[in-house]
Design a protein around this motif. Structure first.
Motif, PDB file in Angstrom:
ATOM      1  N   ALA A  45      17.306  32.191  21.637  1.00 52.25           N
ATOM      2  CA  ALA A  45      17.804  32.669  20.340  1.00 52.25           C
ATOM      3  C   ALA A  45      16.689  32.790  19.294  1.00 52.25           C
ATOM      4  O   ALA A  45      16.935  33.207  18.170  1.00 52.25           O
TER       5      ALA A  45
ATOM      6  N   ALA B 162      23.957  35.755  22.091  1.00 49.12           N
ATOM      7  CA  ALA B 162      24.977  34.771  22.495  1.00 49.12           C
ATOM      8  C   ALA B 162      25.138  34.792  24.005  1.00 49.12           C
ATOM      9  O   ALA B 162      25.295  33.744  24.641  1.00 49.12           O
TER      10      ALA B 162
ATOM     11  N   GLY C 228      25.350  29.861  15.389  1.00 47.71           N
ATOM     12  CA  GLY C 228      26.398  30.217  16.344  1.00 47.71           C
ATOM     13  C   GLY C 228      25.839  30.335  17.753  1.00 47.71           C
ATOM     14  O   GLY C 228      26.430  29.843  18.719  1.00 47.71           O
ATOM     15  N   CYS C 229      24.673  30.996  17.883  1.00 50.63           N
ATOM     16  CA  CYS C 229      24.030  31.113  19.206  1.00 50.63           C
ATOM     17  C   CYS C 229      23.692  29.737  19.765  1.00 50.63           C
ATOM     18  O   CYS C 229      23.902  29.472  20.948  1.00 50.63           O
TER      19      CYS C 229
ATOM     20  N   CYS D 125      27.858  34.722  15.558  1.00 53.18           N
ATOM     21  CA  CYS D 125      26.691  34.358  16.362  1.00 53.18           C
ATOM     22  C   CYS D 125      25.369  34.639  15.667  1.00 53.18           C
ATOM     23  O   CYS D 125      24.457  35.253  16.225  1.00 53.18           O
TER      24      CYS D 125
ATOM     25  N   ALA E 224      32.341  34.176  22.749  1.00 53.77           N
ATOM     26  CA  ALA E 224      31.586  34.363  21.503  1.00 53.77           C
ATOM     27  C   ALA E 224      31.983  35.679  20.846  1.00 53.77           C
ATOM     28  O   ALA E 224      32.234  36.674  21.534  1.00 53.77           O
TER      29      ALA E 224
ATOM     30  N   VAL F  34      33.340  30.524  19.932  1.00 55.04           N
ATOM     31  CA  VAL F  34      32.360  30.468  18.847  1.00 55.04           C
ATOM     32  C   VAL F  34      32.480  31.768  18.066  1.00 55.04           C
ATOM     33  O   VAL F  34      32.154  32.844  18.578  1.00 55.04           O
TER      34      VAL F  34
ATOM     35  N   ASP G 119      30.975  38.486  17.553  1.00 52.04           N
ATOM     36  CA  ASP G 119      30.155  38.933  16.418  1.00 52.04           C
ATOM     37  C   ASP G 119      30.260  40.450  16.338  1.00 52.04           C
ATOM     38  O   ASP G 119      30.380  41.118  17.355  1.00 52.04           O
TER      39      ASP G 119
ATOM     40  N   ARG H 231      23.176  40.270  17.930  1.00 55.99           N
ATOM     41  CA  ARG H 231      23.528  38.849  17.944  1.00 55.99           C
ATOM     42  C   ARG H 231      24.449  38.509  19.120  1.00 55.99           C
ATOM     43  O   ARG H 231      24.320  37.437  19.722  1.00 55.99           O
ATOM     44  N   LEU H 232      25.354  39.431  19.443  1.00 53.65           N
ATOM     45  CA  LEU H 232      26.259  39.214  20.568  1.00 53.65           C
ATOM     46  C   LEU H 232      25.466  39.118  21.871  1.00 53.65           C
ATOM     47  O   LEU H 232      25.755  38.293  22.741  1.00 53.65           O
TER      48      LEU H 232
ATOM     49  N   VAL I 185      26.802  28.064  21.090  1.00 51.31           N
ATOM     50  CA  VAL I 185      27.149  28.564  22.426  1.00 51.31           C
ATOM     51  C   VAL I 185      26.412  27.741  23.486  1.00 51.31           C
ATOM     52  O   VAL I 185      27.010  27.250  24.450  1.00 51.31           O
TER      53      VAL I 185
ATOM     54  N   ALA J   1      27.056  32.464  26.777  1.00 45.16           N
ATOM     55  CA  ALA J   1      28.473  32.809  26.569  1.00 45.16           C
ATOM     56  C   ALA J   1      28.994  33.601  27.767  1.00 45.16           C
ATOM     57  O   ALA J   1      28.307  34.469  28.296  1.00 45.16           O
TER      58      ALA J   1
END
Ligand code: ZN
Length: 345
Positions: free
Chosen positions: A313, A204, A176-177, A172, A193, A169, A195, A200-201, A180, A209
Motif C-alpha cells: 500500500a 486493497a 483502509g488498505c 480504501c 473492500a 472494509v 472504494d 485504491r480498490l 484489509v 481483499a
C-alpha cells in the motif's frame, strides 16, 4: 536543520531551517530517517477550517516518523541505547487524567499531538518523551515511519472479533488498505473492500481483499449479503467517513454484528438508528488514535513476524524538499501511503 513548517496562517507549507531541539531529561533525541505523510498534513497544508481552528503557526508539521536514537535524557534509564531504531506514538498524553489512569490514554483530555499542537517530525531531529518511544527491532524505518497510520488500522480491526469472520472494509485510503491486510492476517475468512477510486480498490486487492466493490457502479449492501449467504458482514470497518458509506455500513452488518467507525464525517450524518442499529443488536465502536500501548505491541508482533506487510500500500517516496510533490500525489487520488525520505542511510 531542515524542516517543513506551517509558517503562517495561510495555505502552503515551507521548507526552511529551524534550530535543533533540546533533549529534555525524560526525552529521547531521534534522528529522523523516514516520515509518513498523512491526510492531517494535507488539511494543514490546505489550511482548511479544522486547521485554522487548531494550528498555531509557526510549527514543524508531520507526526508519523521513525529514526535512530542519538541522545538520551539523564532520566531515561537504560531501556534505550544510542543507534537503536525507533518510532513513537505521536499523541503525548498527560498520564494523570481519569482516562490515562484507567488505561485509556488514547482519549486523554490533555493530548498534545506532534506536528499539530507542537513541533513535529518532518525534520532532521526530534525529541520525544521516552514513554512514547517504541523500539523497532527488525522492522525497517520505512515501515516504522507509518506505524501511526498502521496503528489506526490495527486499533480498528483488532478491537473486533476477526478469526473466522467476514469483514467489510468501507473506504480504501491507506488506513483502509492496512485494515484489509490486518483482517487478513488476523484470520478473517473473507475480506470485502469498497472504494469509488479504482487505484485504491486495486491496492486493497494487493493487500489481500477477496471481494472488491465500487459503490458508484454496484449496490454495496446487496453484494455484501450475496457474499455472506444472506447474513451480512460479521464486522464492518468504516474508514471513509462518507455519509452514504456510513449508512451502508450499518445496513451491511449482520444481526448482532460489530461496526468499527474510523472515518470522520465532515457534517452530522443521518442514520436509521431503529432499523439499522438497535433492532439489529449491533455493537458500535469509535476508533481514535491507537490504544496505548496494546495496539503498538500487537502491531510490533504482526510486523516483526512478517504476518502483516504494509508495503503493497506504499506507492510513493519523496525527499523532504519535495513535500509539495508528495501532497500533489495524495491530492491526485492515485496514491496509497506516501513516505518522505529524510535522513535515511
Ligand atoms: Zn491524560
Amino acid at each position: 536543520m531542515r524542516a517543513i513548517i506551517k509558517a503562517s496562517a495561510e495555505p502552503g507549507l515551507t521548507v526552511t531551517d529551524v534550530p535543533e531541539p533540546e533533549c529534555g531529561a525524560n526525552d529521547v533525541l531521534i534522528r529522523v530517517h523516514h516520515a509518513g505523510v498523512c491526510g492531517t498534513d494535507v488539511h494543514i497544508a490546505e489550511w482548511d477550517e479544522w486547521a485554522q481552528g487548531r494550528i498555531r503557526p509557526p510549527v514543524v508539521v508531520g507526526h508519523e516518523f521513525a529514526g535512530e536514537v542519538v541522545e538520551l535524557g539523564a532520566g531515561v534509564g537504560d531501556q534505550f541505547h544510542i543507534g537503536q531504531l525507533v518510532t513513537a506514538e505521536g499523541h503525548i498524553v498527560c498520564g494523570h487524567c481519569r482516562r490515562c489512569r484507567t488505561g485509556n490514554g488514547h482519549i486523554c483530555t490533555n493530548t498534545s499531538i506532534i506536528g499539530v499542537d507542537r513541533d513535529g517530525a518532518f525534520t532532521e531531529y526530534l525529541a520525544m518523551p521516552a514513554s512514547n518511544v517504541m523500539p523497532l527491532g527488525n522492522i525497517p524505518t520505512t515501515v516504522g515511519s507509518i506505524m501511526d497510520a498502521i496503528g489506526n488500522a490495527f486499533h480498528t480491526v483488532l478491537t473486533a472479533d476477526i478469526p473466522g469472520n467476514t469483514v467489510l472494509v468501507a473506504g480504501c485510503g491507506p488506513i483502509g488498505c492496512f485494515a484489509v491486510g490486518v483482517a487478513r492476517a488476523a484470520g478473517a475468512t473473507k475480506v470485502i473492500a469498497t472504494d469509488i477510486n479504482p487505484f485504491r480498490l486495486d491496492l486493497a486487492g494487493k493487500m489481500g481483499a477477496d471481494v472488491l466493490i465500487d459503490p458508484s457502479s454496484e449496490d454495496v449492501v446487496k453484494r455484501v449479503f450475496d457474499e455472506t449467504d444472506g447474513e451480512g458482514a460479521d464486522v464492518v470497518c468504516e474508514m471513509s467517513g462518507h455519509p452514504t458509506a456510513l449508512a451502508q455500513s450499518f445496513q451491511a452488518a449482520r444481526l448482532g454484528g460489530q461496526v468499527q467507525l474510523l472515518g470522520i464525517p465532515k457534517e452530522p450524518v443521518t442514520i436509521n438508528f431503529s432499523t439499522d442499529i438497535i433492532f439489529k443488536g449491533l455493537t458500535v465502536y469509535g476508533v481514535i488514535g491507537r490504544r496505548m500501548y496494546d495496539t503498538w505491541l500487537q502491531m510490533q508482533t504482526f510486523l516483526s513476524s512478517g504476518l502483516f506487510d504494509p508495503m503493497p500500500a506504499v506507492t510513493h517516496t519523496f525527499p523532504l524538499e519535495d513535500i509539495d510533490k508528495a501532497l500533489e500525489a495524495i491530492h491526485s487520488g492515485n496514491a496509497g501511503k506516501v513516505i518522505l525520505e529524510i535522513g535515511s542511510k
